[in-house]
Write a protein that holds these residues in place. Structure first.
Motif, PDB file in Angstrom:
ATOM      1  N   ASN A 264       0.823  -1.216   0.000  1.00 51.36           N
ATOM      2  CA  ASN A 264       0.000   0.000   0.000  1.00 51.36           C
ATOM      3  C   ASN A 264       0.855   1.264   0.000  1.00 51.36           C
ATOM      4  OD1 ASN A 264      -2.473  -1.347  -0.030  1.00 51.36           O
ATOM      5  ND2 ASN A 264      -2.507  -1.565   2.197  1.00 51.36           N
ATOM      6  N   ALA A 265       1.978   1.217   0.716  1.00 50.29           N
ATOM      7  CA  ALA A 265       2.876   2.379   0.739  1.00 50.29           C
ATOM      8  C   ALA A 265       3.479   2.625  -0.638  1.00 50.29           C
ATOM      9  CB  ALA A 265       3.978   2.157   1.770  1.00 50.29           C
ATOM     10  N   ALA A 266       3.866   1.558  -1.309  1.00 46.26           N
ATOM     11  CA  ALA A 266       4.471   1.703  -2.632  1.00 46.26           C
ATOM     12  C   ALA A 266       3.477   2.261  -3.641  1.00 46.26           C
ATOM     13  CB  ALA A 266       5.001   0.359  -3.106  1.00 46.26           C
ATOM     14  N   ILE A 267       2.228   1.787  -3.569  1.00 43.98           N
ATOM     15  CA  ILE A 267       1.209   2.247  -4.516  1.00 43.98           C
ATOM     16  C   ILE A 267       0.818   3.699  -4.253  1.00 43.98           C
ATOM     17  CG2 ILE A 267      -1.163   1.882  -5.314  1.00 43.98           C
ATOM     18  CD1 ILE A 267       0.824  -0.253  -6.207  1.00 43.98           C
ATOM     19  N   SER A 268       0.744   4.075  -2.974  1.00 45.46           N
ATOM     20  CA  SER A 268       0.298   5.430  -2.637  1.00 45.46           C
ATOM     21  C   SER A 268       1.417   6.466  -2.734  1.00 45.46           C
ATOM     22  CB  SER A 268      -0.303   5.451  -1.226  1.00 45.46           C
ATOM     23  OG  SER A 268       0.651   5.052  -0.254  1.00 45.46           O
ATOM     24  N   SER A 269       2.680   6.037  -2.601  1.00 37.59           N
ATOM     25  CA  SER A 269       3.807   6.990  -2.677  1.00 37.59           C
ATOM     26  C   SER A 269       4.886   6.456  -3.620  1.00 37.59           C
ATOM     27  CB  SER A 269       4.397   7.219  -1.278  1.00 37.59           C
ATOM     28  OG  SER A 269       3.435   7.690  -0.377  1.00 37.59           O
ATOM     29  N   PRO A 270       4.572   6.283  -4.903  1.00 38.84           N
ATOM     30  CA  PRO A 270       5.523   5.648  -5.822  1.00 38.84           C
ATOM     31  C   PRO A 270       6.826   6.423  -6.011  1.00 38.84           C
ATOM     32  CG  PRO A 270       3.653   6.557  -7.027  1.00 38.84           C
ATOM     33  CD  PRO A 270       3.305   6.635  -5.578  1.00 38.84           C
ATOM     34  N   GLN A 271       6.758   7.744  -6.091  1.00 37.46           N
ATOM     35  CA  GLN A 271       7.979   8.511  -6.318  1.00 37.46           C
ATOM     36  C   GLN A 271       8.917   8.450  -5.126  1.00 37.46           C
ATOM     37  OE1 GLN A 271       8.880   9.632  -9.260  1.00 37.46           O
ATOM     38  NE2 GLN A 271       6.937   8.805 -10.014  1.00 37.46           N
ATOM     39  N   ARG A 272       8.359   8.535  -3.925  1.00 40.47           N
ATOM     40  CA  ARG A 272       9.205   8.425  -2.734  1.00 40.47           C
ATOM     41  C   ARG A 272       9.806   7.034  -2.633  1.00 40.47           C
ATOM     42  NH1 ARG A 272       6.321  10.810   2.491  1.00 40.47           N
ATOM     43  NH2 ARG A 272       8.388  10.369   3.360  1.00 40.47           N
ATOM     44  N   MET A 273       9.051   6.026  -3.047  1.00 40.25           N
ATOM     45  CA  MET A 273       9.581   4.669  -3.013  1.00 40.25           C
ATOM     46  C   MET A 273      10.761   4.531  -3.968  1.00 40.25           C
ATOM     47  SD  MET A 273       9.037   1.833  -1.366  1.00 40.25           S
ATOM     48  CE  MET A 273       7.378   2.126  -0.733  1.00 40.25           C
TER      49      MET A 273
END
Length: 282
Positions: A264-273
Protein backbone atom coordinates in the motif's frame (compact mmCIF):
# COMPACT_ATOMS: atom_id res chain seq x y z
CA UNK A 1 19.06 -16.38 -13.43
CA UNK A 2 16.29 -14.36 -15.10
CA UNK A 3 17.11 -11.14 -16.96
CA UNK A 4 14.58 -8.79 -18.51
CA UNK A 5 16.11 -5.97 -20.50
CA UNK A 6 13.79 -3.07 -21.39
CA UNK A 7 10.82 -5.40 -21.96
CA UNK A 8 7.51 -4.03 -23.21
CA UNK A 9 4.47 -6.20 -23.81
CA UNK A 10 1.04 -5.39 -25.23
CA UNK A 11 -1.85 -7.37 -26.65
CA UNK A 12 -2.28 -6.24 -30.24
CA UNK A 13 -2.62 -2.47 -30.47
CA UNK A 14 -3.83 -2.01 -26.92
CA UNK A 15 -2.01 -0.01 -24.26
CA UNK A 16 1.12 -1.77 -22.90
CA UNK A 17 0.51 -4.29 -20.13
CA UNK A 18 4.19 -3.96 -19.19
CA UNK A 19 6.40 -1.09 -20.22
CA UNK A 20 10.21 -0.89 -20.40
CA UNK A 21 10.74 -3.46 -17.67
CA UNK A 22 14.31 -4.30 -16.63
CA UNK A 23 14.67 -6.87 -13.86
CA UNK A 24 17.37 -9.26 -12.71
CA UNK A 25 16.32 -12.21 -10.53
CA UNK A 26 18.99 -14.45 -9.02
CA UNK A 27 18.99 -18.08 -7.83
CA UNK A 28 18.88 -18.85 -4.13
CA UNK A 29 15.91 -16.52 -3.57
CA UNK A 30 12.13 -16.70 -3.32
CA UNK A 31 10.68 -13.58 -4.94
CA UNK A 32 7.20 -12.31 -4.21
CA UNK A 33 5.70 -10.72 -7.32
CA UNK A 34 3.08 -8.21 -6.17
CA UNK A 35 0.76 -5.81 -7.93
CA UNK A 36 -2.83 -4.68 -8.22
CA UNK A 37 -5.28 -6.54 -10.44
CA UNK A 38 -4.33 -5.84 -14.03
CA UNK A 39 -0.79 -4.76 -13.16
CA UNK A 40 0.67 -7.41 -15.47
CA UNK A 41 1.80 -10.09 -13.00
CA UNK A 42 0.38 -13.05 -14.93
CA UNK A 43 1.63 -11.65 -18.24
CA UNK A 44 5.11 -11.27 -16.78
CA UNK A 45 5.12 -14.86 -15.55
CA UNK A 46 4.02 -16.11 -18.97
CA UNK A 47 6.73 -14.04 -20.65
CA UNK A 48 9.32 -15.67 -18.41
CA UNK A 49 7.89 -19.10 -19.26
CA UNK A 50 7.92 -18.43 -23.00
CA UNK A 51 4.13 -18.60 -23.35
CA UNK A 52 3.99 -14.94 -24.40
CA UNK A 53 6.52 -13.00 -26.47
CA UNK A 54 7.75 -9.50 -25.63
CA UNK A 55 6.70 -6.72 -27.99
CA UNK A 56 10.08 -5.05 -27.40
CA UNK A 57 13.15 -5.90 -25.35
CA UNK A 58 14.84 -9.16 -24.45
CA UNK A 59 14.34 -11.91 -21.87
CA UNK A 60 16.93 -14.49 -20.83
CA UNK A 61 16.32 -17.38 -18.46
CA UNK A 62 19.51 -19.24 -17.57
CA UNK A 63 21.04 -17.75 -20.69
CA UNK A 64 18.25 -18.94 -23.00
CA UNK A 65 15.51 -17.03 -24.78
CA UNK A 66 12.13 -18.31 -23.49
CA UNK A 67 10.26 -17.67 -26.75
CA UNK A 68 12.38 -20.34 -28.48
CA UNK A 69 11.02 -23.02 -26.10
CA UNK A 70 14.14 -25.15 -26.46
CA UNK A 71 14.11 -28.57 -24.75
CA UNK A 72 16.95 -27.57 -22.41
CA UNK A 73 14.91 -24.54 -21.35
CA UNK A 74 11.64 -26.44 -20.89
CA UNK A 75 13.13 -29.23 -18.77
CA UNK A 76 14.64 -26.74 -16.33
CA UNK A 77 11.60 -24.50 -15.74
CA UNK A 78 8.23 -25.35 -14.21
CA UNK A 79 5.32 -22.93 -14.52
CA UNK A 80 2.23 -23.29 -12.35
CA UNK A 81 -0.59 -21.18 -13.85
CA UNK A 82 -3.38 -19.62 -11.82
CA UNK A 83 -6.07 -21.73 -13.47
CA UNK A 84 -5.31 -25.43 -13.38
CA UNK A 85 -7.20 -27.65 -15.82
CA UNK A 86 -6.03 -31.20 -15.21
CA UNK A 87 -6.92 -33.83 -17.80
CA UNK A 88 -9.42 -36.63 -17.21
CA UNK A 89 -6.76 -39.22 -16.48
CA UNK A 90 -5.58 -41.03 -13.37
CA UNK A 91 -2.93 -39.83 -10.96
CA UNK A 92 -0.55 -42.60 -12.04
CA UNK A 93 -1.00 -41.90 -15.75
CA UNK A 94 -0.36 -38.18 -15.33
CA UNK A 95 2.84 -38.73 -13.36
CA UNK A 96 4.11 -41.42 -15.72
CA UNK A 97 3.53 -39.12 -18.71
CA UNK A 98 4.71 -35.79 -17.34
CA UNK A 99 7.73 -36.87 -15.32
CA UNK A 100 9.52 -37.81 -18.55
CA UNK A 101 9.85 -34.11 -19.43
CA UNK A 102 11.80 -33.37 -16.23
CA UNK A 103 15.06 -35.36 -15.92
CA UNK A 104 15.51 -34.49 -12.22
CA UNK A 105 11.98 -35.44 -11.16
CA UNK A 106 12.10 -37.27 -7.81
CA UNK A 107 9.30 -39.74 -6.98
CA UNK A 108 10.22 -39.91 -3.31
CA UNK A 109 10.09 -36.14 -2.94
CA UNK A 110 6.77 -36.02 -4.80
CA UNK A 111 5.12 -38.46 -2.44
CA UNK A 112 6.58 -36.64 0.56
CA UNK A 113 5.00 -33.39 -0.67
CA UNK A 114 1.66 -35.16 -1.15
CA UNK A 115 1.84 -36.42 2.44
CA UNK A 116 2.70 -32.93 3.68
CA UNK A 117 -0.49 -31.66 2.00
CA UNK A 118 -2.43 -34.66 3.34
CA UNK A 119 -3.18 -35.97 -0.13
CA UNK A 120 -3.16 -39.76 -0.59
CA UNK A 121 -0.70 -41.16 -3.12
CA UNK A 122 -3.56 -43.27 -4.50
CA UNK A 123 -5.52 -40.33 -5.96
CA UNK A 124 -7.98 -41.47 -8.62
CA UNK A 125 -9.13 -39.33 -11.53
CA UNK A 126 -7.56 -35.88 -11.52
CA UNK A 127 -10.53 -34.06 -13.04
CA UNK A 128 -12.62 -35.09 -10.02
CA UNK A 129 -10.39 -33.26 -7.53
CA UNK A 130 -11.51 -30.04 -5.85
CA UNK A 131 -9.69 -26.78 -6.64
CA UNK A 132 -7.67 -27.00 -3.43
CA UNK A 133 -6.71 -30.61 -4.12
CA UNK A 134 -5.67 -29.77 -7.69
CA UNK A 135 -3.48 -26.96 -6.38
CA UNK A 136 -1.84 -29.24 -3.80
CA UNK A 137 -1.24 -31.92 -6.42
CA UNK A 138 0.35 -29.65 -9.01
CA UNK A 139 2.41 -27.76 -6.39
CA UNK A 140 3.77 -31.11 -5.18
CA UNK A 141 4.56 -32.17 -8.74
CA UNK A 142 6.23 -28.84 -9.55
CA UNK A 143 8.49 -28.95 -6.51
CA UNK A 144 9.47 -32.55 -7.28
CA UNK A 145 10.63 -31.63 -10.81
CA UNK A 146 13.69 -30.00 -9.21
CA UNK A 147 13.91 -27.43 -11.99
CA UNK A 148 16.23 -24.51 -11.37
CA UNK A 149 13.39 -22.06 -12.09
CA UNK A 150 9.95 -22.43 -10.49
CA UNK A 151 7.22 -19.93 -11.39
CA UNK A 152 3.93 -19.98 -9.45
CA UNK A 153 0.98 -17.76 -10.37
CA UNK A 154 -1.51 -17.40 -7.49
CA UNK A 155 -0.60 -20.81 -6.01
CA UNK A 156 -2.53 -20.30 -2.75
CA UNK A 157 -5.90 -19.64 -4.40
CA UNK A 158 -8.22 -22.42 -3.27
CA UNK A 159 -6.08 -23.43 -0.30
CA UNK A 160 -7.49 -23.29 3.22
CA UNK A 161 -5.55 -21.65 6.07
CA UNK A 162 -3.74 -24.82 7.27
CA UNK A 163 -2.78 -25.66 3.68
CA UNK A 164 -1.40 -22.15 3.14
CA UNK A 165 0.83 -22.61 6.18
CA UNK A 166 1.98 -25.97 4.81
CA UNK A 167 2.64 -24.37 1.43
CA UNK A 168 5.02 -21.89 3.04
CA UNK A 169 6.85 -24.73 4.81
CA UNK A 170 7.35 -26.98 1.79
CA UNK A 171 8.37 -24.17 -0.57
CA UNK A 172 10.89 -22.66 1.84
CA UNK A 173 12.37 -26.12 2.46
CA UNK A 174 12.66 -26.73 -1.30
CA UNK A 175 14.79 -23.63 -1.93
CA UNK A 176 18.39 -24.41 -2.85
CA UNK A 177 21.32 -22.12 -3.75
CA UNK A 178 20.87 -22.92 -7.46
CA UNK A 179 17.06 -22.63 -7.49
CA UNK A 180 15.03 -19.50 -8.23
CA UNK A 181 11.38 -19.28 -7.16
CA UNK A 182 8.95 -16.54 -8.21
CA UNK A 183 5.49 -16.45 -6.61
CA UNK A 184 2.86 -14.08 -7.95
CA UNK A 185 -0.11 -13.29 -5.70
CA UNK A 186 -2.62 -10.65 -4.75
CA UNK A 187 -3.03 -12.36 -1.36
CA UNK A 188 -0.02 -10.59 0.08
CA UNK A 189 -0.21 -12.07 3.57
CA UNK A 190 0.17 -15.57 2.13
CA UNK A 191 3.84 -14.74 1.48
CA UNK A 192 4.66 -13.65 5.03
CA UNK A 193 7.76 -15.47 6.35
CA UNK A 194 8.31 -17.11 2.94
CA UNK A 195 9.83 -14.66 0.46
CA UNK A 196 13.17 -12.93 0.91
CA UNK A 197 12.78 -10.40 -1.92
CA UNK A 198 9.91 -8.45 -3.43
CA UNK A 199 9.14 -7.33 -6.98
CA UNK A 200 6.28 -4.85 -7.19
CA UNK A 201 4.52 -3.75 -10.37
CA UNK A 202 2.41 -0.62 -10.60
CA UNK A 203 0.92 1.25 -13.52
CA UNK A 204 2.55 -1.13 -16.06
CA UNK A 205 6.08 -0.58 -14.76
CA UNK A 206 8.49 -1.82 -12.13
CA UNK A 207 8.11 0.11 -8.90
CA UNK A 208 10.19 -1.96 -6.47
CA UNK A 209 12.73 -4.75 -6.78
CA UNK A 210 14.58 -5.27 -3.52
CA UNK A 211 15.56 -7.89 -0.95
CA UNK A 212 13.52 -7.70 2.24
CA UNK A 213 16.71 -7.01 4.18
CA UNK A 214 17.08 -3.77 2.25
CA UNK A 215 13.41 -2.92 2.78
CA UNK A 216 13.77 -3.29 6.55
CA UNK A 217 16.86 -1.07 6.50
CA UNK A 218 15.07 1.78 4.71
CA UNK A 219 11.51 1.53 6.00
CA UNK A 220 9.89 1.16 9.41
CA UNK A 221 6.52 -0.49 10.10
CA UNK A 222 5.05 0.96 13.28
CA UNK A 223 1.92 1.84 15.20
CA UNK A 224 1.55 5.60 15.66
CA UNK A 225 -0.85 7.71 17.68
CA UNK A 226 -3.08 10.45 16.39
CA UNK A 227 -0.26 12.70 15.22
CA UNK A 228 1.47 11.22 12.19
CA UNK A 229 5.22 11.70 11.61
CA UNK A 230 6.18 14.06 8.81
CA UNK A 231 8.04 11.34 6.90
CA UNK A 232 5.13 8.88 6.82
CA UNK A 233 4.66 7.14 3.45
CA UNK A 234 1.44 5.38 4.34
CA UNK A 235 -0.99 5.24 7.24
CA UNK A 236 -4.17 3.30 7.96
CA UNK A 237 -6.42 3.38 11.04
CA UNK A 238 -5.95 0.66 13.64
CA UNK A 239 -7.34 -0.08 17.10
CA UNK A 240 -4.26 1.50 18.66
CA UNK A 241 -4.01 4.56 16.42
CA UNK A 242 -2.47 4.30 12.96
CA UNK A 243 -0.48 1.51 11.35
CA UNK A 244 2.18 3.38 9.38
CA UNK A 245 5.12 2.98 7.07
CA UNK A 246 7.84 5.60 7.41
CA UNK A 247 11.45 6.11 6.48
CA UNK A 248 13.99 4.39 8.71
CA UNK A 249 16.62 6.86 9.82
CA UNK A 250 18.54 4.24 11.80
CA UNK A 251 19.39 1.24 9.60
CA UNK A 252 20.63 -0.68 12.65
CA UNK A 253 17.17 -0.53 14.23
CA UNK A 254 14.71 -2.30 11.96
CA UNK A 255 11.14 -3.51 12.42
CA UNK A 256 9.28 -6.59 11.14
CA UNK A 257 8.03 -6.07 7.59
CA UNK A 258 4.30 -5.98 6.93
CA UNK A 259 3.95 -6.92 3.23
CA UNK A 260 0.43 -5.57 2.93
CA UNK A 261 1.48 -2.18 4.29
CA UNK A 262 4.59 -2.22 2.09
CA UNK A 263 2.40 -2.80 -0.96
CA UNK A 264 0.00 0.00 0.00
CA UNK A 265 2.88 2.38 0.74
CA UNK A 266 4.47 1.70 -2.63
CA UNK A 267 1.21 2.25 -4.52
CA UNK A 268 0.30 5.43 -2.64
CA UNK A 269 3.81 6.99 -2.68
CA UNK A 270 5.52 5.65 -5.82
CA UNK A 271 7.98 8.51 -6.32
CA UNK A 272 9.21 8.43 -2.73
CA UNK A 273 9.58 4.67 -3.01
CA UNK A 274 11.77 5.07 -6.10
CA UNK A 275 13.87 7.63 -4.24
CA UNK A 276 14.34 5.28 -1.29
CA UNK A 277 15.36 2.37 -3.55
CA UNK A 278 17.41 4.02 -6.32
CA UNK A 279 19.82 1.14 -6.86
CA UNK A 280 17.23 -1.36 -8.07
CA UNK A 281 17.32 -2.36 -11.72
CA UNK A 282 14.35 -0.73 -13.46
Amino acid sequence: MINLDNVTFRYGRKQPVLQELSIQLKPGHIYGLLGSNGAGKSSLMRLMAGLLYPTDGHIRVNGREPRRREPAFLEDLFFLPEDIDLPAITFARYVATMRAFYPRFNDEQFRAYLRAFQLPSTIGWLDELSLGQRKKFIISFGLATNTSVLLMDEPTNGLDIPSKAQFRKVVSAALLPDRLVVISTHQVRDLDALIDAVVLLNDHELLLNAPLEQVSQRLRFEISGRDLPADVLYAEPSLRGHAIVRENVDAADDTPIDLERLFNAAISSPQRMKTLFPAQKR
